[in-house]
Design a protein around this motif. Structure first.
Motif, PDB file in Angstrom:
ATOM      1  N   ALA A 153       5.088  -4.079  12.372  1.00 55.87           N
ATOM      2  CA  ALA A 153       4.627  -4.146  10.982  1.00 55.87           C
ATOM      3  C   ALA A 153       3.102  -4.220  10.918  1.00 55.87           C
ATOM      4  O   ALA A 153       2.476  -3.573  10.067  1.00 55.87           O
ATOM      5  CB  ALA A 153       5.253  -5.344  10.280  1.00 55.87           C
ATOM      6  N   VAL A 154       2.490  -4.971  11.808  1.00 58.65           N
ATOM      7  CA  VAL A 154       1.025  -5.040  11.855  1.00 58.65           C
ATOM      8  C   VAL A 154       0.448  -3.677  12.218  1.00 58.65           C
ATOM      9  O   VAL A 154      -0.546  -3.228  11.630  1.00 58.65           O
ATOM     10  CB  VAL A 154       0.567  -6.131  12.858  1.00 58.65           C
ATOM     11  CG1 VAL A 154      -0.916  -6.047  13.119  1.00 58.65           C
ATOM     12  CG2 VAL A 154       0.948  -7.501  12.343  1.00 58.65           C
ATOM     13  N   LEU A 192       7.046  -0.254   6.174  1.00 61.85           N
ATOM     14  CA  LEU A 192       7.000  -1.718   6.089  1.00 61.85           C
ATOM     15  C   LEU A 192       8.281  -2.283   5.481  1.00 61.85           C
ATOM     16  O   LEU A 192       8.778  -3.321   5.919  1.00 61.85           O
ATOM     17  CB  LEU A 192       5.783  -2.174   5.299  1.00 61.85           C
ATOM     18  CG  LEU A 192       4.458  -2.086   6.036  1.00 61.85           C
ATOM     19  CD1 LEU A 192       3.301  -2.400   5.093  1.00 61.85           C
ATOM     20  CD2 LEU A 192       4.452  -3.015   7.233  1.00 61.85           C
ATOM     21  N   LYS A 202       3.449   4.219   4.441  1.00 63.31           N
ATOM     22  CA  LYS A 202       3.218   2.861   4.935  1.00 63.31           C
ATOM     23  C   LYS A 202       4.163   1.876   4.249  1.00 63.31           C
ATOM     24  O   LYS A 202       4.755   1.010   4.897  1.00 63.31           O
ATOM     25  CB  LYS A 202       1.761   2.466   4.671  1.00 63.31           C
ATOM     26  CG  LYS A 202       1.314   1.222   5.380  1.00 63.31           C
ATOM     27  CD  LYS A 202      -0.131   0.897   5.052  1.00 63.31           C
ATOM     28  CE  LYS A 202      -1.068   1.819   5.791  1.00 63.31           C
ATOM     29  NZ  LYS A 202      -2.473   1.377   5.757  1.00 63.31           N
ATOM     30  N   TRP A 226       0.658  -1.472   9.225  1.00 59.81           N
ATOM     31  CA  TRP A 226      -0.313  -1.895   8.215  1.00 59.81           C
ATOM     32  C   TRP A 226      -1.722  -1.400   8.557  1.00 59.81           C
ATOM     33  O   TRP A 226      -2.475  -0.997   7.669  1.00 59.81           O
ATOM     34  CB  TRP A 226      -0.293  -3.413   8.112  1.00 59.81           C
ATOM     35  CG  TRP A 226      -1.219  -3.935   7.066  1.00 59.81           C
ATOM     36  CD1 TRP A 226      -2.465  -4.455   7.257  1.00 59.81           C
ATOM     37  CD2 TRP A 226      -0.991  -3.965   5.665  1.00 59.81           C
ATOM     38  NE1 TRP A 226      -3.022  -4.816   6.074  1.00 59.81           N
ATOM     39  CE2 TRP A 226      -2.125  -4.525   5.065  1.00 59.81           C
ATOM     40  CE3 TRP A 226       0.058  -3.586   4.857  1.00 59.81           C
ATOM     41  CZ2 TRP A 226      -2.238  -4.705   3.701  1.00 59.81           C
ATOM     42  CZ3 TRP A 226      -0.051  -3.767   3.494  1.00 59.81           C
ATOM     43  CH2 TRP A 226      -1.183  -4.314   2.934  1.00 59.81           C
TER      44      TRP A 226
END
Length: 151
Positions: free
Chosen positions: A31-32, A48, A44, A35
């Motif tokens: 997820a990071v 996510l 995105k 992002w």
């Protein structure tokens, strides 16, 4: 002296806490990465939301891991290997040659009779008692009829 194949052995396990934590940590890192990636905002957001859904499902399974419906089992009898699931009970399976028995985990690759595709069960060391996990590894390594066809 009794033959190893005449003894019935059973193993039941719950989902592993350690593996659940690892999956949640890897999803969080993914997820990071999403992002920080230079991709369009809509893509995105989609990625996510999928990752958050997977983490939510993993947390849900982690909270309810002690329920009887989450329990699985495997046994070895004179008739061969069988897998137990709450929905179906004991069913005969054929193990694949790529099943692995390592000190920290056991990977069972199997298929049911009259099915073409194979399934997997990952049994971590914290899912069973240490002695039971060792016995399962030994039984898998030295079972003579491990890959025989399902009847």
């Amino acid at each position: 002296m009794l033959s190893l194949n005449r003894l019935e052995s059973r193993w039941f396990w719950q989902p592993s806490l350690r593996l659940s934590y690892i999956v949640i940590a890897l999803h969080s890192l993914a997820a990071v990465a999403v992002w920080l990636a230079a991709v369009p905002g809509l893509l995105k957001l989609l990625l996510l939301s999928l990752l958050c859904g997977q983490v939510g499902w993993q947390l849900y399974c982690l909270c309810f891991r002690q329920q009887p419906a989450r329990r699985q089992g495997v046994r070895h009898t004179a008739q061969g290997w069988q897998v137990w699931q709450p929905q179906h009970g004991w069913r005969a399976v054929q193990l694949r040659a790529d099943s692995m028995a390592l000190p920290s985990l056991v990977l069972l690759r199997y298929r049911y009779a009259h099915q073409w595709f194979y399934r997997s069960a990952l049994i971590a060391a914290d899912s069973l008692e240490q002695q039971s996990h060792r016995r399962l590894r030994v039984r898998l390594k030295f079972s003579r009829q491990r890959w025989q066809a399902v009847k």
